[in-house]
Design an enzyme around this catalytic site. Sequence first.
Site, PDB file in Angstrom:
ATOM      1  N   ASN A   9      27.667  89.314 106.384  1.00 53.50           N
ATOM      2  CA  ASN A   9      26.212  89.499 106.514  1.00 53.50           C
ATOM      3  C   ASN A   9      25.676  89.855 105.135  1.00 53.50           C
ATOM      4  O   ASN A   9      25.903  90.966 104.655  1.00 53.50           O
ATOM      5  CB  ASN A   9      25.945  90.630 107.521  1.00 53.50           C
ATOM      6  CG  ASN A   9      24.485  91.036 107.563  1.00 53.50           C
ATOM      7  OD1 ASN A   9      23.614  90.323 107.076  1.00 53.50           O
ATOM      8  ND2 ASN A   9      24.219  92.197 108.159  1.00 53.50           N
ATOM      9  N   LYS A  11      22.691  90.274 104.332  1.00 52.96           N
ATOM     10  CA  LYS A  11      21.448  91.053 104.425  1.00 52.96           C
ATOM     11  C   LYS A  11      20.376  90.444 103.500  1.00 52.96           C
ATOM     12  O   LYS A  11      20.362  89.227 103.334  1.00 52.96           O
ATOM     13  CB  LYS A  11      21.700  92.528 104.100  1.00 52.96           C
ATOM     14  CG  LYS A  11      22.896  93.091 104.864  1.00 52.96           C
ATOM     15  CD  LYS A  11      22.980  94.578 104.791  1.00 52.96           C
ATOM     16  CE  LYS A  11      24.295  95.031 105.409  1.00 52.96           C
ATOM     17  NZ  LYS A  11      24.302  96.443 105.714  1.00 52.96           N
ATOM     18  N   HIS A  92      21.302  93.866 115.024  1.00 58.16           N
ATOM     19  CA  HIS A  92      21.900  94.654 113.931  1.00 58.16           C
ATOM     20  C   HIS A  92      21.170  96.006 113.848  1.00 58.16           C
ATOM     21  O   HIS A  92      19.956  96.080 114.052  1.00 58.16           O
ATOM     22  CB  HIS A  92      21.782  93.898 112.606  1.00 58.16           C
ATOM     23  CG  HIS A  92      22.596  94.517 111.514  1.00 58.16           C
ATOM     24  ND1 HIS A  92      22.184  95.645 110.844  1.00 58.16           N
ATOM     25  CD2 HIS A  92      23.813  94.205 111.012  1.00 58.16           C
ATOM     26  CE1 HIS A  92      23.111  95.985 109.955  1.00 58.16           C
ATOM     27  NE2 HIS A  92      24.117  95.128 110.043  1.00 58.16           N
ATOM     28  N   GLU A  94      20.157  97.716 111.485  1.00 57.05           N
ATOM     29  CA  GLU A  94      19.037  97.772 110.542  1.00 57.05           C
ATOM     30  C   GLU A  94      17.773  97.169 111.173  1.00 57.05           C
ATOM     31  O   GLU A  94      16.662  97.605 110.882  1.00 57.05           O
ATOM     32  CB  GLU A  94      19.418  97.070 109.226  1.00 57.05           C
ATOM     33  CG  GLU A  94      20.407  97.932 108.442  1.00 57.05           C
ATOM     34  CD  GLU A  94      21.309  97.181 107.487  1.00 57.05           C
ATOM     35  OE1 GLU A  94      21.082  95.998 107.219  1.00 57.05           O
ATOM     36  OE2 GLU A  94      22.281  97.809 107.013  1.00 57.05           O
ATOM     37  N   GLU A 162      29.501  98.393 115.434  1.00 59.12           N
ATOM     38  CA  GLU A 162      29.211  98.886 114.093  1.00 59.12           C
ATOM     39  C   GLU A 162      28.627 100.285 114.185  1.00 59.12           C
ATOM     40  O   GLU A 162      27.409 100.449 114.421  1.00 59.12           O
ATOM     41  CB  GLU A 162      28.193  97.968 113.406  1.00 59.12           C
ATOM     42  CG  GLU A 162      28.654  96.531 113.274  1.00 59.12           C
ATOM     43  CD  GLU A 162      27.924  95.835 112.147  1.00 59.12           C
ATOM     44  OE1 GLU A 162      28.593  95.417 111.193  1.00 59.12           O
ATOM     45  OE2 GLU A 162      26.688  95.749 112.190  1.00 59.12           O
ATOM     46  N   GLY A 168      27.412 100.535 105.229  1.00 60.13           N
ATOM     47  CA  GLY A 168      26.930 100.667 103.859  1.00 60.13           C
ATOM     48  C   GLY A 168      27.123 102.045 103.265  1.00 60.13           C
ATOM     49  O   GLY A 168      26.563 102.358 102.220  1.00 60.13           O
ATOM     50  N   SER A 208      31.670  99.259 106.438  1.00 60.31           N
ATOM     51  CA  SER A 208      32.403  99.521 105.196  1.00 60.31           C
ATOM     52  C   SER A 208      33.811  98.930 105.195  1.00 60.31           C
ATOM     53  O   SER A 208      34.740  99.533 104.644  1.00 60.31           O
ATOM     54  CB  SER A 208      32.440 101.027 104.905  1.00 60.31           C
ATOM     55  OG  SER A 208      31.122 101.533 104.745  1.00 60.31           O
TER      56      SER A 208
HETATM   57  C1  PEP Z   1      26.822  95.273 108.188  1.00 63.33           C
HETATM   58  O1  PEP Z   1      25.803  95.096 107.550  1.00 63.33           O
HETATM   59  O2  PEP Z   1      26.922  94.765 109.319  1.00 63.33           O
HETATM   60  C2  PEP Z   1      27.896  96.056 107.590  1.00 63.33           C
HETATM   61  C3  PEP Z   1      28.950  96.315 108.321  1.00 63.33           C
HETATM   62  O3  PEP Z   1      27.711  96.489 106.295  1.00 63.33           O
HETATM   63  P1  PEP Z   1      28.836  97.135 105.323  1.00 63.33           P
HETATM   64  O4  PEP Z   1      30.086  96.295 105.460  1.00 63.33           O
HETATM   65  O5  PEP Z   1      28.238  97.054 103.968  1.00 63.33           O
HETATM   66  O6  PEP Z   1      29.059  98.526 105.797  1.00 63.33           O
END
Ligand code: PEP
Length: 248
Positions: A9, A11, A92, A94, A162, A168, A208
């Site tokens: 992703n 983003k 997601h 976000e 997640e 992040g 992460s």
């Molecule tokens: C995500 O945006 O779905 C995500 C898991 O981000 P990151 O790997 O940067 O934590």
Amino acid sequence: MRRKMAAGNWKMNGTRANLVEIDALIRDHGAAKSEVLICPPATLIHAMSGRADARIAVGAQDCHMSAAGAHTGDVSAEMLADVGASHVITGHSERRADHGESDADVAAKTAAVWAAGLVAIVCIGETLAQRKSGDTLNVIGAQLAGSIPDGATGANTVIAYEPVWAIGTGEVATVGQIAEVHDFIRAELAARFGAKAADTLRLLYGGSVKPANAAEIFATSNVDGALVGGASLKAADFGGIIAALDAA
Ligand code: PEP
């Protein structure tokens, strides 16, 4: 047997100059055993899908719940399919946080993705406050029930767990925490859709994931792959995750 999946992703990152990362991914991981998917910003889907051929799937990060209409600035699943997307991320964290998307919104978007013939990657996950208050499984159960319409199958849906506090932040859930939630999701899916159908649905972990921690995560119960943010932007990092998944 569920095919493993490494989904990236990007983003709100990347311009056409970043498409070279796809060339490197194809060169180094075009023959991966695992399914590889990149979800760039909507502006790059057409160019990336033209460049990626069938070896790397290209997806979107969101869509509107309607097929067309007076929704300024929005994009429908049909439009995303038209420019080469095969998958769409829905729910997601976000989007849930920045745009107030509810479980019902996510379910409507997921249905729109299916109607366009695409695969939905439905995201669920608890906040740090919810985990600290011992509510994780209640939250996950409610999000799962509310965000996925009837009719989910392994062919039209992938679920990504997640934890919001791990996205992040560099903070990764422990293997024990991941196993507990993934086993719970599998059991909830079996109760709702039947064990046979539940067994076909892939469960990704996200939060992460990096080349250095990928192998341990991929050895965890009911983990069929990862949804990766930051570490998907560079082919070298994402490639390390794909290699770990292929080896798991
Ligand atoms: C995500 O945006 O779905 C995500 C898991 O981000 P990151 O790997 O940067 O934590």
